[in-house]
Write a protein that holds these residues in place. Sequence first.
Motif, PDB file in Angstrom:
ATOM      1  N   ASP A   1       0.837  -1.201   0.000  1.00 54.99           N
ATOM      2  CA  ASP A   1       0.000   0.000   0.000  1.00 54.99           C
ATOM      3  C   ASP A   1       0.874   1.254   0.000  1.00 54.99           C
ATOM      4  N   ALA A   2       0.263   2.401   0.120  1.00 56.63           N
ATOM      5  CA  ALA A   2       0.978   3.682   0.057  1.00 56.63           C
ATOM      6  C   ALA A   2       2.005   3.834   1.174  1.00 56.63           C
ATOM      7  N   ASP A   3       1.844   3.088   2.263  1.00 55.03           N
ATOM      8  CA  ASP A   3       2.799   3.132   3.381  1.00 55.03           C
ATOM      9  C   ASP A   3       3.876   2.057   3.283  1.00 55.03           C
ATOM     10  N   GLY A   4       3.874   1.278   2.199  1.00 59.31           N
ATOM     11  CA  GLY A   4       4.863   0.223   2.021  1.00 59.31           C
ATOM     12  C   GLY A   4       4.546  -1.055   2.782  1.00 59.31           C
ATOM     13  N   ILE A   5       3.302  -1.194   3.255  1.00 60.12           N
ATOM     14  CA  ILE A   5       2.877  -2.374   4.000  1.00 60.12           C
ATOM     15  C   ILE A   5       2.277  -3.381   3.017  1.00 60.12           C
ATOM     16  N   PRO A   6       2.668  -4.648   3.092  1.00 59.38           N
ATOM     17  CA  PRO A   6       2.084  -5.646   2.182  1.00 59.38           C
ATOM     18  C   PRO A   6       0.559  -5.679   2.301  1.00 59.38           C
ATOM     19  N   SER A   7      -0.083  -5.701   1.145  1.00 60.13           N
ATOM     20  CA  SER A   7      -1.544  -5.667   1.095  1.00 60.13           C
ATOM     21  C   SER A   7      -2.130  -6.860   0.348  1.00 60.13           C
ATOM     22  N   HIS A   8      -1.315  -7.542  -0.455  1.00 62.77           N
ATOM     23  CA  HIS A   8      -1.816  -8.649  -1.265  1.00 62.77           C
ATOM     24  C   HIS A   8      -0.637  -9.434  -1.837  1.00 62.77           C
ATOM     25  N   VAL A   9      -0.906 -10.702  -2.139  1.00 64.72           N
ATOM     26  CA  VAL A   9       0.060 -11.546  -2.847  1.00 64.72           C
ATOM     27  C   VAL A   9      -0.686 -12.296  -3.945  1.00 64.72           C
ATOM     28  N   ALA A  10      -0.131 -12.286  -5.149  1.00 62.78           N
ATOM     29  CA  ALA A  10      -0.679 -13.033  -6.279  1.00 62.78           C
ATOM     30  C   ALA A  10       0.331 -14.089  -6.698  1.00 62.78           C
TER      31      ALA A  10
ATOM     32  N   LEU B   1      -4.919  -5.502 -10.486  1.00 63.76           N
ATOM     33  CA  LEU B   1      -5.278  -5.290  -9.084  1.00 63.76           C
ATOM     34  C   LEU B   1      -4.608  -4.065  -8.477  1.00 63.76           C
ATOM     35  N   GLU B   2      -3.788  -3.378  -9.252  1.00 64.30           N
ATOM     36  CA  GLU B   2      -3.145  -2.179  -8.715  1.00 64.30           C
ATOM     37  C   GLU B   2      -4.153  -1.047  -8.598  1.00 64.30           C
ATOM     38  N   GLY B   3      -3.977  -0.235  -7.571  1.00 71.40           N
ATOM     39  CA  GLY B   3      -4.880   0.884  -7.347  1.00 71.40           C
ATOM     40  C   GLY B   3      -5.067   1.118  -5.866  1.00 71.40           C
ATOM     41  N   GLU B   4      -6.121   1.790  -5.524  1.00 67.16           N
ATOM     42  CA  GLU B   4      -6.358   2.195  -4.139  1.00 67.16           C
ATOM     43  C   GLU B   4      -6.476   1.008  -3.177  1.00 67.16           C
ATOM     44  N   ALA B   5      -7.124  -0.068  -3.595  1.00 66.57           N
ATOM     45  CA  ALA B   5      -7.363  -1.198  -2.692  1.00 66.57           C
ATOM     46  C   ALA B   5      -6.072  -1.913  -2.292  1.00 66.57           C
ATOM     47  N   TYR B   6      -5.211  -2.243  -3.254  1.00 68.78           N
ATOM     48  CA  TYR B   6      -4.005  -3.032  -2.970  1.00 68.78           C
ATOM     49  C   TYR B   6      -2.707  -2.281  -3.199  1.00 68.78           C
TER      50      TYR B   6
END
Length: 147
Positions: free
Chosen positions: A92-101, A127-132
Amino acid sequence: MSAKNLENLFPNLKQAGYRITSQADVDYNCVAWAVGDTRQWWEPLPGFYWPPGVEKEHSLAAYIRIFVIHGYSPCDAAELEPNYQKIAIYVDADGIPSHVARQIGDGKWTSKIGELEDIEHNTLGALEGEAYGIVFQIMKRKSSANP
């Protein structure tokens, strides 16, 4: 979740191309799915599975460690390579993992969307964008078959 709701959550999804490949399931998440585990939710919180020897934190270092334990090493390219399996870690915008594909045999990607469905998507950008957020790290390992 309907396809329309997925497309609202991920605005690039429809244009990139995707298909829903399972029903919603709360038993596992994207990290578990990426390593082939559909029996438990992987989260560094009490009550969830987290691999022994991995820092109990939502950090890029911890996520990379999970995949190193499973035989992956960092690489630069997301393109399909014969005899390799790849994963992509989104942050995410803070560099925290948000998803793995996880990449599948034809070069497309598969993702478990939280408590929702598994989907197959043609690109990581789908999947890139605000959510992930964005794809930040690609990793690969030698593979005889996809999980």
